[in-house]
Every structure is written in C-alpha cells, then in structure tokens.
Write a protein that holds these residues in place. Structure first.
Motif, PDB file in Angstrom:
ATOM      1  N   GLY A 281       1.673  -0.815   0.611  1.00  9.50           N
ATOM      2  CA  GLY A 281       2.311  -0.734  -0.729  1.00  9.50           C
ATOM      3  C   GLY A 281       1.559   0.179  -1.696  1.00  9.50           C
ATOM      4  O   GLY A 281       1.984   0.353  -2.843  1.00  9.50           O
ATOM      5  N   GLU A 282       0.449   0.730  -1.257  1.00  9.49           N
ATOM      6  CA  GLU A 282      -0.343   1.611  -2.134  1.00  9.49           C
ATOM      7  C   GLU A 282      -0.112   3.086  -1.722  1.00  9.49           C
ATOM      8  O   GLU A 282       0.215   3.342  -0.550  1.00  9.49           O
ATOM      9  N   PRO A 283      -0.332   4.029  -2.577  1.00  5.69           N
ATOM     10  CA  PRO A 283      -0.693   3.876  -3.996  1.00  5.69           C
ATOM     11  C   PRO A 283       0.566   3.579  -4.826  1.00  5.69           C
ATOM     12  O   PRO A 283       1.598   4.206  -4.594  1.00  5.69           O
ATOM     13  N   ASN A 284       0.478   2.593  -5.745  1.00 10.23           N
ATOM     14  CA  ASN A 284       1.674   2.188  -6.507  1.00 10.23           C
ATOM     15  C   ASN A 284       1.602   2.540  -7.987  1.00 10.23           C
ATOM     16  O   ASN A 284       2.555   2.318  -8.731  1.00 10.23           O
ATOM     17  N   ASN A 285       0.460   3.022  -8.443  1.00 10.85           N
ATOM     18  CA  ASN A 285       0.340   3.577  -9.806  1.00 10.85           C
ATOM     19  C   ASN A 285       0.848   2.611 -10.870  1.00 10.85           C
ATOM     20  O   ASN A 285       1.600   3.009 -11.766  1.00 10.85           O
ATOM     21  N   GLY A 290      -1.170   3.797 -15.698  1.00  5.95           N
ATOM     22  CA  GLY A 290      -1.110   4.296 -14.332  1.00  5.95           C
ATOM     23  C   GLY A 290      -2.423   4.060 -13.610  1.00  5.95           C
ATOM     24  O   GLY A 290      -3.386   3.529 -14.196  1.00  5.95           O
ATOM     25  N   GLU A 291      -2.474   4.459 -12.339  1.00  4.35           N
ATOM     26  CA  GLU A 291      -3.691   4.266 -11.539  1.00  4.35           C
ATOM     27  C   GLU A 291      -4.012   5.589 -10.841  1.00  4.35           C
ATOM     28  O   GLU A 291      -3.292   6.011  -9.942  1.00  4.35           O
ATOM     29  N   ASP A 292      -5.101   6.255 -11.300  1.00  3.62           N
ATOM     30  CA  ASP A 292      -5.417   7.616 -10.805  1.00  3.62           C
ATOM     31  C   ASP A 292      -6.727   7.683 -10.014  1.00  3.62           C
ATOM     32  O   ASP A 292      -7.137   8.783  -9.631  1.00  3.62           O
ATOM     33  N   TRP A 302      -7.442   1.119   1.171  1.00  6.86           N
ATOM     34  CA  TRP A 302      -7.633   1.734  -0.150  1.00  6.86           C
ATOM     35  C   TRP A 302      -6.545   1.243  -1.119  1.00  6.86           C
ATOM     36  O   TRP A 302      -5.443   0.898  -0.715  1.00  6.86           O
ATOM     37  N   ASN A 303      -6.916   1.289  -2.424  1.00  4.86           N
ATOM     38  CA  ASN A 303      -5.955   0.963  -3.478  1.00  4.86           C
ATOM     39  C   ASN A 303      -6.154   1.920  -4.641  1.00  4.86           C
ATOM     40  O   ASN A 303      -7.284   2.268  -4.978  1.00  4.86           O
ATOM     41  N   ASP A 304      -5.041   2.398  -5.230  1.00 12.26           N
ATOM     42  CA  ASP A 304      -5.197   3.172  -6.470  1.00 12.26           C
ATOM     43  C   ASP A 304      -5.331   2.183  -7.616  1.00 12.26           C
ATOM     44  O   ASP A 304      -4.601   1.175  -7.670  1.00 12.26           O
ATOM     45  N   ALA A 305      -6.306   2.463  -8.496  1.00 11.01           N
ATOM     46  CA  ALA A 305      -6.604   1.544  -9.586  1.00 11.01           C
ATOM     47  C   ALA A 305      -6.795   2.350 -10.865  1.00 11.01           C
ATOM     48  O   ALA A 305      -6.950   3.587 -10.820  1.00 11.01           O
ATOM     49  N   THR A 306      -6.776   1.641 -12.015  1.00 11.10           N
ATOM     50  CA  THR A 306      -6.950   2.311 -13.309  1.00 11.10           C
ATOM     51  C   THR A 306      -8.402   2.798 -13.422  1.00 11.10           C
ATOM     52  O   THR A 306      -9.343   2.014 -13.218  1.00 11.10           O
TER      53      THR A 306
HETATM   54  C1  MAN Z   1      -3.399  -5.179  -8.828  1.00 17.05           C
HETATM   55  C2  MAN Z   1      -4.063  -3.835  -8.894  1.00 17.05           C
HETATM   56  C3  MAN Z   1      -3.172  -2.792  -8.309  1.00 17.05           C
HETATM   57  C4  MAN Z   1      -2.707  -3.148  -6.966  1.00 17.05           C
HETATM   58  C5  MAN Z   1      -2.088  -4.494  -6.963  1.00 17.05           C
HETATM   59  C6  MAN Z   1      -1.740  -4.949  -5.559  1.00 17.05           C
HETATM   60  O1  MAN Z   1      -2.315  -5.172  -9.633  1.00 17.05           O
HETATM   61  O2  MAN Z   1      -5.230  -3.858  -8.200  1.00 17.05           O
HETATM   62  O3  MAN Z   1      -3.827  -1.567  -8.240  1.00 17.05           O
HETATM   63  O4  MAN Z   1      -1.835  -2.215  -6.478  1.00 17.05           O
HETATM   64  O5  MAN Z   1      -2.973  -5.431  -7.517  1.00 17.05           O
HETATM   65  O6  MAN Z   1      -1.108  -6.123  -5.549  1.00 17.05           O
END
Ligand code: MAN
Ligand code: CA
Length: 319
Positions: A281-285, A290-292, A302-306
């Motif tokens: 499900g990532e990167p979902n921004n 947003g998450e860059d 990996w996960n996109d995060a703020t």
């Molecule tokens: C939180 C954050 C997001 C991530 C979701 C996954 O909201 O860490 O970046 O995509 O969890 O559920």
C-alpha cells in the motif's frame, strides 16, 4: 573688155577660188559642231572665252571651297586628338605624382622605423659598453670566486659522493615505504577495519544507526557531518543487513525522497531508484503535508512518511 580689166577679173577669180579651196580644206580638218562655233565673229569668240574663263573660275572656287572644308575638318580632328592627348597626359601625370607621393610617405615611415631601431641598437650598445666597464672591476672577483668554489668542490667531492649515495638510499627507502603503505591501504580496504567507533561494517561500507530521533533534513545534515549520507540501498543483502539491525517496532530514515517532485523518488547520492522494498500500500503520501521521505521497518519494508516527523536514521559511508 580691157586687158587690165581682164587681169583684175582673172585675179578676182583666182582669189575667190583660193579662198574656196582654203575653206574646203578647213572644213575637212575641223569637226562639224565646232565648225558652227568657229563660224562666228571675233566678238562671239571673245564672249565664248569669257564664258570659259567664268566656268573655270567657278570650278576653281568650288574645288577650293571643298578643299578648305576638308582641311578644316582635318584640323578639327587634329585639335581634338591633341586635346585628348593633353588630357590623358595630365591624368597620367597626376596619377604618377600621387604614386610618388605615396611612395615618399611610405619611404619616410620606413626610414623613421629604421631610424628608431638604430637608435635602440645604439642605446643597447652604449648600455653594453657601460656594463662592460662596470664589470671590469667586479667580474674579475666573481670569476675568481667561481674558480675557488670549483676548487673547493674538488676537495668536497668524496663528501658529495657519499651524500648522493645517502640520497639514493633515502629514495629507495621512500619507494619501499610507499609500496608498504599501498599494501596496507589495500588490506584495510579488503578487511574494512577503518569504520569509526560505533559504526557497523558491511561489504566495505560503514553504517551508523542512531539512538536518537530527528526530522529527515536534520538527520541528513548529521550524516554529512561525518562525511557520510543517509543510507542508500543497492541490493537485497544490504536491505536485509540494515533490517537485521532494527529492533522491535523502531523505524529509521533512509536517504530516499520525492520532495523535489511528487512520485519521483531519488536516492540522496543521485542514484536512481531501481530496486524497491515498499510495504504493501506504500507509498501512499497521506496527511495534510504529504509524505516525501522514506523509513525502513525491522521487516525491511519501506514507508513514505512526513519529512518533519522525528525518527531515528541510518548513515552510510565507504570504509
Ligand atoms: C501511518 C503513516 C503512513 C502509513 C500508514 C500505513 O499513517 O505511517 O505513512 O502509510 O500509517 O498504515
Ligand atoms: Ca506512507
């Protein structure tokens, strides 16, 4: 009739006959047309002569006029030719004088240059002469000093030879030292024992796992302070190595961002993103901003995060 009358009659008859005979002969000699003309009185002959004279005069005058006209035309042509000749002569003379003037100027300029060069040469000669005069005193001493130095060099010869040998030894030792240092460097590259204290080593690379947390930009600055950068993942083995050092539910910043353009993920060392380990499900921004910036879980996903989130981070640098 008397005898004298008879004689006169005879004479007259003879005279008449003679005249007739003469006329006959004349008629035989002269053409018929002229005859008619000649058969005139002296007055008519004189008139005829005048007419002939007048005709001759007219003819002469006409001829004279024609000749005068011819002479005048010839004279005019001659005059024109003379004018043309004079003109061309004047033009040629003008051109010639211009050329001469230009040549004069060029010559005088060249003479000027030669003169200044001669002046320079004479100045140099004067200078050299002055130097020679000055040198007479000093140069003799300088020469004798040089001779003395050469003489001293003879006595120093053995010492100098020894010195050269020492220098050769020194350069040989230096070369050996360089080779040894190169060998040590190669060895250290193979063993990669030069990671700073507290840094982990994997495949000639050193990694730093932070205990504290920071926003992504500050974490990147921290790494730069150690001549390193946030971790860049090039292989599955490397990703696994990093994941193995993450305990529990902790997450760490990686050197991956799309802050410059949404969806265009780039590693901080400029390498393009080819191998990815995104969590499902990532990167979902998500979120308002947003998450860059990217984090890695202990699972290796990996996960996109703020980017302004405060997270732990991993630095990486070569051994
Ligand atoms: C939180 C954050 C997001 C991530 C979701 C996954 O909201 O860490 O970046 O995509 O969890 O559920
Ligand atoms: Ca996300």
């Amino acid at each position: 009739m008397s005898q004298s009358e008879g004689a006169v009659g005879t004479y007259k008859k003879w005279d008449f006959d003679a005249r007739m005979e003469v006329e006959k002969q004349d008629r035989r000699k002269v053409p018929k047309g002229v005859l008619s003309l000649l058969a005139f009185s002296p007055e008519r002959a004189i008139t005829l002569l005048y007419v002939l004279l007048a005709l001759a005069f007219v003819l002469f005058t006409t001829l004279a006029i024609v000749n005068l006209q011819r002479v005048s035309a010839a004279w005019e042509a001659l005059e024109q030719a003379r004018t043309r000749s004079e003109n061309s002569h004047a033009t040629a003379w003008h051109n010639l004088s211009e050329v001469q003037h230009a040549l004069d100027q060029q010559l005088s300029a060249e003479l000027e240059v030669i003169h200044s060069r001669l002046l320079n040469v004479s100045r140099e000669v004067e200078n050299a002469r002055w130097k020679m005069t000055q040198c007479k005193a000093g140069c003799g001493k300088e020469l004798s000093d040089r001779v003395r130095v050469l003489e001293e060099r003879d006595t120093l010869e053995p010492v100098l030879r020894q010195l050269a040998e020492v220098k050769q030894e020194q350069s040989r030792a230096s070369a050996l030292l360089d080779a040894a240092l190169e060998g040590t460097r190669n060895l250290s590259e193979i063993l990669c024992t030069s990671c700073p204290a507290g840094w982990q080593q994997f495949a000639k690379t050193c990694y730093f796992f932070s205990d504290t947390t920071k926003p992504w930009p500050s974490a990147a600055d921290f790494c730069a302070g150690f001549n390193a950068h946030l971790a860049v993942i090039d292989s599955e083995q490397e990703n696994k190595f990093l994941a193995n050092h993450i305990m529990g539910n902790r997450v760490f910043w990686l050197g991956l961002t799309d802050a410059h353009k949404e969806g265009d993920w780039q590693w901080v060392d400029g390498r393009s993103l080819s191998l990815t380990f995104w969590n499902s499900g990532e990167p979902n921004n998500v979120g308002h901003h947003g998450e860059d910036c990217v984090t890695i879980y202990s699972s290796g996903h990996w996960n996109d995060a703020t980017c302004s989130n405060s997270e732990a981070w991993i630095c990486e640098r070569s051994c």
